[in-house]
Motif scaffolding. Sequence first.
Motif, PDB file in Angstrom:
ATOM      1  N   ARG A  91       7.523   3.360  -0.391  1.00 14.80           N
ATOM      2  CA  ARG A  91       6.115   3.217  -0.752  1.00 14.80           C
ATOM      3  C   ARG A  91       5.221   3.078   0.477  1.00 14.80           C
ATOM      4  N   ARG A 138       3.475   5.223   2.023  1.00 17.48           N
ATOM      5  CA  ARG A 138       2.190   5.877   1.843  1.00 17.48           C
ATOM      6  C   ARG A 138       1.274   5.055   0.947  1.00 17.48           C
ATOM      7  N   GLU A 139       1.867   4.526  -0.127  1.00 14.58           N
ATOM      8  CA  GLU A 139       1.089   3.680  -1.040  1.00 14.58           C
ATOM      9  C   GLU A 139       0.519   2.477  -0.284  1.00 14.58           C
ATOM     10  N   VAL A 158      -2.423   3.590   1.663  1.00 12.13           N
ATOM     11  CA  VAL A 158      -3.598   3.781   0.802  1.00 12.13           C
ATOM     12  C   VAL A 158      -4.216   2.431   0.449  1.00 12.13           C
ATOM     13  N   ARG A 159      -3.360   1.498   0.090  1.00 15.22           N
ATOM     14  CA  ARG A 159      -3.864   0.168  -0.276  1.00 15.22           C
ATOM     15  C   ARG A 159      -4.612  -0.467   0.888  1.00 15.22           C
ATOM     16  N   LYS A 160      -4.070  -0.285   2.079  1.00 13.54           N
ATOM     17  CA  LYS A 160      -4.746  -0.852   3.252  1.00 13.54           C
ATOM     18  C   LYS A 160      -6.087  -0.171   3.491  1.00 13.54           C
ATOM     19  N   ALA A 161      -6.105   1.158   3.285  1.00  9.78           N
ATOM     20  CA  ALA A 161      -7.363   1.876   3.464  1.00  9.78           C
ATOM     21  C   ALA A 161      -8.391   1.417   2.439  1.00  9.78           C
ATOM     22  N   LEU A 162      -7.915   1.016   1.273  1.00  7.22           N
ATOM     23  CA  LEU A 162      -8.828   0.566   0.220  1.00  7.22           C
ATOM     24  C   LEU A 162      -9.227  -0.892   0.399  1.00  7.22           C
ATOM     25  N   PRO A 222      -1.788   1.230   9.151  1.00  5.67           N
ATOM     26  CA  PRO A 222      -2.302   2.045   8.032  1.00  5.67           C
ATOM     27  C   PRO A 222      -2.335   3.540   8.341  1.00  5.67           C
ATOM     28  N   ILE A 223      -2.633   3.891   9.589  1.00 12.66           N
ATOM     29  CA  ILE A 223      -2.713   5.322   9.925  1.00 12.66           C
ATOM     30  C   ILE A 223      -1.334   5.972   9.814  1.00 12.66           C
ATOM     31  N   LEU A 267      -0.326   6.191   6.182  1.00  9.53           N
ATOM     32  CA  LEU A 267      -1.006   7.261   5.445  1.00  9.53           C
ATOM     33  C   LEU A 267      -0.442   8.627   5.794  1.00  9.53           C
ATOM     34  N   ARG A 268       0.080   8.737   7.006  1.00 10.03           N
ATOM     35  CA  ARG A 268       0.612  10.012   7.465  1.00 10.03           C
ATOM     36  C   ARG A 268       2.045  10.235   6.977  1.00 10.03           C
TER      37      ARG A 268
END
Lengths: 415, 237
Positions: free
Chosen positions: A319, A321-322, A325-329, A408-409, A412-413
């Motif tokens: 997870r 990537r998830e 995403v959560r961190k970006a949100l 997070p980067i 996400l990648r």
Amino acid sequence: MNIGENILLAFASLKSNKMRALLTMLGIIIGISSVIMITTLGNALQGSVTSTFEDFGTNLIELYIAYKDDSTSRPVDEKDLISDEMIDALKEQYGENILSISTSLDVGKGKIKVGRNDVKLSISGTNEGFCESNAIEVSEGRFITEKDIKGGKNVIVIADKAVSKLFPKGTDPIGQELKIKTDSGTLAMTVVGVYKSKVSKMMSAMMMSDSETTNAYIPISTAQRFMDSDNGYKFFDFKAAKGLDYKKFAEEAASFMNEKFYKDNPYFQVKFYCFEQQLDSFMQILSIVKLVITIIAGISLLVGGIGVMNIMLVSVTERTREIGVRKALGATNGAIRMQFIVESIIICLIGGVIGILLGLLLGNIGALIIGSPAAPSISGIITAVTFSLAIGVFFGYYPANKAAKLDPIEALRYE
Amino acid sequence: MEGKTIIEMQGIIKAFYIGTPNQLEILHGINLSVKEGEFVSIVGASGSGKSTLMNIIGVLDRPTAGNYILDGIQISSVGDKKLSEIRNKKIGFVFQNFNLISRTSAIKNIELPMLYAGIPKQKRTKRAKELLELVEMSDRASHMPNELSGGQKQRVAIARAMANDPAIILADEPTGALDSYTGRLVMDIFHRLNKEQGKTIVLITHNNELAAETDRIITMKDGMTYENPATKREAGQ
């Protein structure tokens, strides 16, 4: 992000991978269920043993003859046996401190033919004190009396269980004649008493004895005559007065016997066996067994915990990537950490609850087999729940922290 | 229209250390200013530093040197926890590959930023429903991401980006994974948000046609930004 949301999230995540979740829980389930089963069973056993000993009374003491030197193996002579005179002397010496004395002689198994079936009896010759010493409850008629013994009468006391098999319903068993076939010949006996069979289920389970066979008692003199045995006993039991130090008293009685009667006997001496001591050592063994199994269960919990950690690490990687995403949100590191710790705790708690239920089930089945009421330990259950919670936190922390610290980067990648 | 400045970048440098003494500098001193209500596009070839710049604008990453002020907040001086909060409240991300949380319904996905912001359940649900209506996805509220088409996913993602009413929407190739028709629909939503709600939007794209629709085009090349004066004049009108 509150705990409630985290819990819902954890359940959703577990639901998406049921098989894996179950396998992960397995270690915890096995660990917890074995602890619960053992404590339940142990408590049942302990209760059963205690009540059995209480029936007999912890004040029961047995004196028996034994070789002075283990290497000698001279057969027992009549002179070596404990005689009635010796017992009388002991009674005289200690007076009121000895409540009742029981002597017995094993006659062996006997069979009575009723129609096509055999009713099996295990016959012992006993004295009048046997009834009290062994906590036998006579429900009809009477037990063996002194008069029976003096007269060497052919009378027998049988179990109520045997009565229902031997006679048609409604028959008064007292006064009935029985023909009993034994290895040493046939006995013809008149029933004078019936006792309530109260054979401890635990005892019968432990001794694996045939529950079809019940005990029957005849006068000891009759037994001696029938068996053509010597006048004397290899052992006898007595009850010490309440309040005495039973072990010390048993020691004293044995040494009295040795001083007075066995000093000149080169081969034999009197030894004692104290039920109270036996109970203590039994309890000790039981607690050691409990401890060992608890340690084994602890190890299996440890292994289970490592399994949980392993799966949580897999879950974090899956997870990644998830998490990005959560961190970006806007999820903080703390929120991500909490999400995974809660998931780990939920796995362990579900495993713990299943383990408790399974353990209780197995413990109850076990107690049923032993035949004593199951005694689930509340403290054991509370400990189990707390322990699985602790495992969840402990083994969930590392993976959760790993998730929280993901960049997070990078996350996400992640493909 | 002279609004307040939302993004203010001065001399932003981003360098990666790949073991001393080697140093790889991706951004060589970017100066960028975006005003409230602007619809800006950043174009450039891959490897030009677009993504790195976007990560810095979206405070997923910190610059090595330079000054970045986002909606009045000096980014270099805030801690990690505060950065999370800024991402949560000030920025709405829209990704090329949607990045919806799988096994989580559309409405729950939209609620997620509000969940992290600590908004109570009732308010969250109400807002999420409004947003679903905004992107015309009300009838798909309880659908899972794998039950949605690409265009539908991106509309949910835009609704999610809008959840906490952010200062800017940062869209990284939002139409890159969509066919031209659905890409058009998504672009229309961005235009609508920009016009009707006055949202500041930063669009990162390869597509020059889409970039041409925006107020201002910033071209990136080898870690530097270049602006087309013509488009800037247009935006200034």
